[in-house]
Each structure stands twice: as C-alpha cells, then as structure tokens.
Design an enzyme around this catalytic site. Structure first.
Site, PDB file in Angstrom:
ATOM      1  N   TYR A  64       0.812  -1.135  -0.098  1.00  0.00           N
ATOM      2  CA  TYR A  64      -0.068   0.029  -0.013  1.00  0.00           C
ATOM      3  C   TYR A  64       0.857   1.384   0.211  1.00  0.00           C
ATOM      4  CZ  TYR A  64      -3.708  -3.162   1.255  1.00  0.00           C
ATOM      5  OH  TYR A  64      -4.734  -4.259   1.703  1.00  0.00           O
ATOM      6  N   HIS A 127       1.332 -11.518   1.794  1.00  0.00           N
ATOM      7  CA  HIS A 127      -0.051 -10.873   1.103  1.00  0.00           C
ATOM      8  C   HIS A 127      -0.445 -11.886   0.003  1.00  0.00           C
ATOM      9  CE1 HIS A 127      -1.404  -6.466  -0.011  1.00  0.00           C
ATOM     10  NE2 HIS A 127      -2.338  -7.496   0.074  1.00  0.00           N
TER      11      HIS A 127
END
Length: 218
Positions: A64, A127
């Site tokens: 992010y 992730h």
C-alpha cells in the site's frame, strides 16, 4: 473492511467483540483496511476517524506504500500515535510480499515496522502467493519460515497468509520448514464470491478465515 469469521470454533477466551486467532491473540470482528482509498482519502484521517468511533482493528500493507497510493503505513502509524488509544487495545495487521532470501524478508518486516513507528504488529501476513513477488512454492515456504522467526522474536503476535487457496496452503503446510500453522487466511469473501473449498480446508486445519471486501467489490 476486513471481518474474521467464527470458523473453526475455538475456546471463548476473548471479549465479545473479538475472536481468538491464536493463543491469547484476540482480533476485533471488524477492521478498517487502509489503502489510501485509491488516492481519495488520507489514511491518517481515515484511521483516526475509525479509532475515534471506537474501531480498534486496522489493516494495512507493504504494497500500500507503493503503486501511487502514498505512504499508507506511515499515515496509519501517525493516526495510532495521535489517537490516545492504548496500543494494547489496537489490533494492527500488515502484510509483506515474498522475499527472495531470509535477509530480504527481514528487511521487508523492518520497513513495515519503521513506517508504522511501532516495535511490533498484531498480525503479519504474506500478502499473495503469486508472481511477481512469490515465484514458487519454495519462495513462499522460505518467506513463511522467516516469519516464524519474526514471530518468535516478538515482532508480531501472530502470523498468517492472504489470498491463499486450499492447494497453496496444503503445499505450505507440507513444507519441511513449516512448524507454525497460519493463524489466518485473509481472502475475498462476500455473498457473490465464496471459495467454499478453501473455507472448508482452512476449517479442517484450524485456520481462521478473515474476509476482505465482505460487502463485495465496487
């Protein structure tokens, strides 16, 4: 938003608004997932509003901070520091991609903690098990083995995975270096998209499913 599901059943050792994902580790039923809202909302403001409203779960990630989203993790860290909420009340999840070596995994974790301005997180996830970051099941296993060391060092209270299907999880659990079962598998889970086979596999292994985008994608 991310929501942990009450499957499989574990002993009730947490407050009513939290679910046990590992011994002594209690995750709130709802977390605010911060990804700079695709550049539309500052993450410090979003996380601060969530904490002020009584929310205690925050979800962010290494990725992010890139791809035009801005430094989301630092903004989440700023919101936590300014909130006045005791750190032990906040449940913070972050994620890393696969590393090509143990030292690279260590560097990824160190970066996350530095950006968050914290000595530990509550849940640390791989992730995605897919390219370009994860190029093989061996690389997933290597990353997971290092996360087990990070867990033992107290830099996270629990470790888990994200976007893993049952087959990929089975490969990870079969790896000779795997000694800790993932506490959580965070996957897309909503009324129009449920991977029932993966949910069933996780239930059989005592892995909590955490739903991201529980109301679907827009």
């Amino acid at each position: 938003m991310a929501l942990p599901l009450a499957l499989p059943l574990l002993a009730l050792a947490c407050a009513g608004d939290r679910l046990e994902i590992a011994p002594g580790v209690c995750m709130p039923y709802a977390s605010d997932g911060d990804v700079m809202k695709h550049g539309q909302v500052n993450d410090t403001a979003a996380a601060a509003l969530w904490l002020a409203a009584g929310g205690r779960g925050l979800d962010t990630a290494w990725s992010y901070d890139f791809g035009g989203y801005g430094h989301a993790q630092r903004q989440v860290g700023v919101a936590i520091a300014a909130s006045g909420v005791p750190r032990e009340e906040i449940f913070l999840t972050t994620k890393i991609p696969c590393g090509a070596s143990a030292s690279e995994v260590d560097a990824l974790v160190a970066y996350d903690l530095e950006q968050l301005m914290l000595p530990y997180v509550d849940l640390l996830l791989i992730h995605k098990p897919t390219a370009p970051a994860c190029n093989s099941s061996a690389q997933v296993a290597l990353t997971w083995a290092r996360l087990q060391t990070v867990l033992a060092a107290g830099k996270t209270r629990a470790i888990g995975v994200s976007n893993f299907d049952g087959a990929t999880l089975a490969e990870l659990l079969a790896a000779p270096t795997t000694s800790v079962t993932p506490a959580v598998n965070q996957i897309s889970f909503h009324v129009s998209g449920i991977d029932r086979a993966t949910v069933a596999y996780c239930a059989s292994k005592g892995i909590r499913i955490e739903a991201y985008s529980p109301f679907g994608h827009t």
